[in-house]
Enzyme design. Structure first.
Site, PDB file in Angstrom:
ATOM      1  N   ASP A  11       0.859  -1.183   0.000  1.00  0.00           N
ATOM      2  CA  ASP A  11       0.000   0.000   0.000  1.00  0.00           C
ATOM      3  C   ASP A  11       0.893   1.231   0.000  1.00  0.00           C
ATOM      4  O   ASP A  11       2.044   1.171   0.446  1.00  0.00           O
ATOM      5  CB  ASP A  11      -0.919   0.016   1.220  1.00  0.00           C
ATOM      6  CG  ASP A  11      -1.898   1.193   1.198  1.00  0.00           C
ATOM      7  OD1 ASP A  11      -2.323   1.586   0.095  1.00  0.00           O
ATOM      8  OD2 ASP A  11      -2.226   1.724   2.266  1.00  0.00           O
ATOM      9  N   SER A  12       0.336   2.334  -0.466  1.00  0.00           N
ATOM     10  CA  SER A  12       1.089   3.582  -0.448  1.00  0.00           C
ATOM     11  C   SER A  12       1.303   4.081   0.974  1.00  0.00           C
ATOM     12  O   SER A  12       2.197   4.883   1.218  1.00  0.00           O
ATOM     13  CB  SER A  12       0.352   4.649  -1.265  1.00  0.00           C
ATOM     14  OG  SER A  12      -0.934   4.877  -0.724  1.00  0.00           O
ATOM     15  N   TYR A  43      -0.747   8.767  -2.544  1.00  0.00           N
ATOM     16  CA  TYR A  43      -0.754   8.558  -3.990  1.00  0.00           C
ATOM     17  C   TYR A  43      -1.983   9.188  -4.663  1.00  0.00           C
ATOM     18  O   TYR A  43      -2.001   9.357  -5.878  1.00  0.00           O
ATOM     19  CB  TYR A  43      -0.800   7.053  -4.294  1.00  0.00           C
ATOM     20  CG  TYR A  43       0.510   6.313  -4.210  1.00  0.00           C
ATOM     21  CD1 TYR A  43       1.622   6.821  -3.546  1.00  0.00           C
ATOM     22  CD2 TYR A  43       0.622   5.045  -4.788  1.00  0.00           C
ATOM     23  CE1 TYR A  43       2.802   6.109  -3.463  1.00  0.00           C
ATOM     24  CE2 TYR A  43       1.804   4.322  -4.712  1.00  0.00           C
ATOM     25  CZ  TYR A  43       2.890   4.849  -4.050  1.00  0.00           C
ATOM     26  OH  TYR A  43       4.054   4.129  -3.967  1.00  0.00           O
ATOM     27  N   GLY A  44      -3.013   9.473  -3.881  1.00  0.00           N
ATOM     28  CA  GLY A  44      -4.323   9.804  -4.437  1.00  0.00           C
ATOM     29  C   GLY A  44      -4.358  10.885  -5.493  1.00  0.00           C
ATOM     30  O   GLY A  44      -5.145  10.819  -6.428  1.00  0.00           O
ATOM     31  N   CYS A  74      -4.409  -1.331  -2.139  1.00  0.00           N
ATOM     32  CA  CYS A  74      -4.511   0.118  -2.321  1.00  0.00           C
ATOM     33  C   CYS A  74      -5.381   0.352  -3.546  1.00  0.00           C
ATOM     34  O   CYS A  74      -5.069  -0.143  -4.637  1.00  0.00           O
ATOM     35  CB  CYS A  74      -3.120   0.708  -2.531  1.00  0.00           C
ATOM     36  SG  CYS A  74      -3.083   2.458  -2.985  1.00  0.00           S
ATOM     37  N   ASN A  75      -6.490   1.063  -3.380  1.00  0.00           N
ATOM     38  CA  ASN A  75      -7.393   1.295  -4.508  1.00  0.00           C
ATOM     39  C   ASN A  75      -6.761   2.163  -5.580  1.00  0.00           C
ATOM     40  O   ASN A  75      -6.956   1.930  -6.774  1.00  0.00           O
ATOM     41  CB  ASN A  75      -8.688   1.927  -4.000  1.00  0.00           C
ATOM     42  CG  ASN A  75      -9.620   0.919  -3.391  1.00  0.00           C
ATOM     43  OD1 ASN A  75     -10.377   0.246  -4.086  1.00  0.00           O
ATOM     44  ND2 ASN A  75      -9.574   0.788  -2.073  1.00  0.00           N
ATOM     45  N   THR A  76      -5.997   3.175  -5.166  1.00  0.00           N
ATOM     46  CA  THR A  76      -5.378   4.063  -6.153  1.00  0.00           C
ATOM     47  C   THR A  76      -4.372   3.303  -7.004  1.00  0.00           C
ATOM     48  O   THR A  76      -4.353   3.436  -8.238  1.00  0.00           O
ATOM     49  CB  THR A  76      -4.701   5.246  -5.447  1.00  0.00           C
ATOM     50  OG1 THR A  76      -5.665   5.945  -4.651  1.00  0.00           O
ATOM     51  CG2 THR A  76      -4.104   6.200  -6.451  1.00  0.00           C
ATOM     52  N   GLU A 159      -4.639   9.757   8.703  1.00  0.00           N
ATOM     53  CA  GLU A 159      -3.212   9.542   8.909  1.00  0.00           C
ATOM     54  C   GLU A 159      -2.604  10.534   9.903  1.00  0.00           C
ATOM     55  O   GLU A 159      -1.486  10.327  10.373  1.00  0.00           O
ATOM     56  CB  GLU A 159      -2.471   9.567   7.572  1.00  0.00           C
ATOM     57  CG  GLU A 159      -2.850   8.392   6.691  1.00  0.00           C
ATOM     58  CD  GLU A 159      -1.795   8.031   5.664  1.00  0.00           C
ATOM     59  OE1 GLU A 159      -0.942   8.881   5.387  1.00  0.00           O
ATOM     60  OE2 GLU A 159      -1.847   6.894   5.154  1.00  0.00           O
ATOM     61  N   CYS A 193     -11.597   2.919  -0.375  1.00  0.00           N
ATOM     62  CA  CYS A 193     -10.260   3.306   0.070  1.00  0.00           C
ATOM     63  C   CYS A 193     -10.016   2.525   1.343  1.00  0.00           C
ATOM     64  O   CYS A 193     -10.877   2.508   2.241  1.00  0.00           O
ATOM     65  CB  CYS A 193     -10.166   4.810   0.323  1.00  0.00           C
ATOM     66  SG  CYS A 193      -8.570   5.317   1.058  1.00  0.00           S
ATOM     67  N   THR A 194      -8.864   1.905   1.443  1.00  0.00           N
ATOM     68  CA  THR A 194      -8.616   1.018   2.575  1.00  0.00           C
ATOM     69  C   THR A 194      -8.377   1.772   3.881  1.00  0.00           C
ATOM     70  O   THR A 194      -8.318   1.158   4.948  1.00  0.00           O
ATOM     71  CB  THR A 194      -7.412   0.098   2.275  1.00  0.00           C
ATOM     72  OG1 THR A 194      -6.281   0.895   1.890  1.00  0.00           O
ATOM     73  CG2 THR A 194      -7.762  -0.874   1.157  1.00  0.00           C
ATOM     74  N   HIS A 195      -8.257   3.108   3.814  1.00  0.00           N
ATOM     75  CA  HIS A 195      -8.201   3.911   5.037  1.00  0.00           C
ATOM     76  C   HIS A 195      -9.574   4.049   5.689  1.00  0.00           C
ATOM     77  O   HIS A 195      -9.680   4.188   6.915  1.00  0.00           O
ATOM     78  CB  HIS A 195      -7.708   5.327   4.733  1.00  0.00           C
ATOM     79  CG  HIS A 195      -6.241   5.452   4.518  1.00  0.00           C
ATOM     80  ND1 HIS A 195      -5.604   4.917   3.424  1.00  0.00           N
ATOM     81  CD2 HIS A 195      -5.274   6.072   5.251  1.00  0.00           C
ATOM     82  CE1 HIS A 195      -4.312   5.211   3.491  1.00  0.00           C
ATOM     83  NE2 HIS A 195      -4.089   5.908   4.584  1.00  0.00           N
TER      84      HIS A 195
END
Length: 276
Positions: A11-12, A43-44, A74-76, A159, A193-195
């Protein structure tokens, strides 16, 4: 570590740890290696070219550590880099390795969650602009209507540890109001989004009770269980001692460990990696 063949999770930043958590719960016997490119996150808002460059560099690092299978949690990265990696990069020196993403397995099942056949997708600017979910969901559920909403402030809030504080409520409600305004018939919200699972309680609080809120972790984990069962040539090459290692491109590993533990739900001790 040269004799180990773990599953790589990329993931980023930290969000992929929510997916890793679900995968480790469903497949605890395997060795895992998590790589967070937090030194270059987020990365978004980056270009397709840059995201592909960063993602492929990170994937190659995981290959070099012995990972025969890498999950882009990571979706992006899945939206902007996976196709090129699968169709071009792997052919140039990595014919036996495999790289999987999170968008396709989610798209394969998300339509089953909706009774009204209308779904809202919440994601980063990069994921939304790629229209990957629109295209992938249409392949499996052509009659489902999909609305998208970018939520660019959610990842920074999470974050920076502000997601569970009152100050984040305004921005949670703002984006939810925007997606619901696009259609009153939406009955399923995909957290693309995994966040975003860290905001799940607040998200539910600002939505009507009849709307399903769907994170990706369990979906991706179930898909990986199925993939491994269908690919014995991969499964037989994976080592099974339950070891989990964490790596980051942020030189302040203590800071990474603090936030990673919050996402993973268990203690994380990481090592610093300098890619360049």
């Amino acid at each position: 570590m040269t004799n180990k063949h773990p599953i790589g999770i990329f993931d980023s930043g930290f969000g992929g740890l929510t997916v890793f958590r679900s995968i480790a719960e469903q497949l605890p016997q395997y060795d895992y290696m998590y790589f967070g490119d937090t030194g270059r996150a987020p990365y978004g808002n980056r270009s397709f070219k840059t995201i592909h460059e960063y993602t492929w560099e990170s994937v190659q690092w995981l290959f070099a550590q012995g990972c025969p299978l890498v999950i882009l949690a990571c979706n992006t990265a899945s939206a902007k880099a996976l196709r090129t990696i699968q169709q071009q990069d792997l052919k140039n020196g990595y014919p036996t390795q495999r790289v999987l993403g999170v968008i396709r397995p989610t798209a394969e099942v998300i339509g089953n969650y909706s009774k009204t056949q209308e779904i809202g997708v919440l994601g980063t600017k990069g994921t939304v602009q790629s229209e990957s979910y629109l295209m992938e969901i249409a392949k499996f559920f052509p009659d489902v209507k999909v609305e998208q909403q970018a939520c660019p402030l959610w990842v920074p809030l999470i974050e920076n540890g502000e997601h569970d504080k009152p100050g984040s409520d305004y921005f949670v409600k703002e984006y939810l109001d925007a997606i619901i305004a696009k259609s009153a018939n939406i009955d399923t919200i995909l957290l693309a989004c995994t966040h975003y699972p860290l905001l799940q309680d607040k998200i539910k609080a600002y939505l009507p009770a009849n709307i399903n809120v769907v994170p990706q972790g369990d979906i991706v984990a179930k898909s990986l269980v199925d993939y491994i069962s269908r690919h014995p040539e991969i499964e037989q090459n994976l080592t099974k001692t339950g070891i989990r290692n964490f790596f980051t491109t942020t030189d302040d590993t203590a800071d990474f460990n603090k936030y990673a533990t919050m996402f993973f739900g268990g203690e994380v001790q990481s090592e610093y990696v300098a890619l360049k």
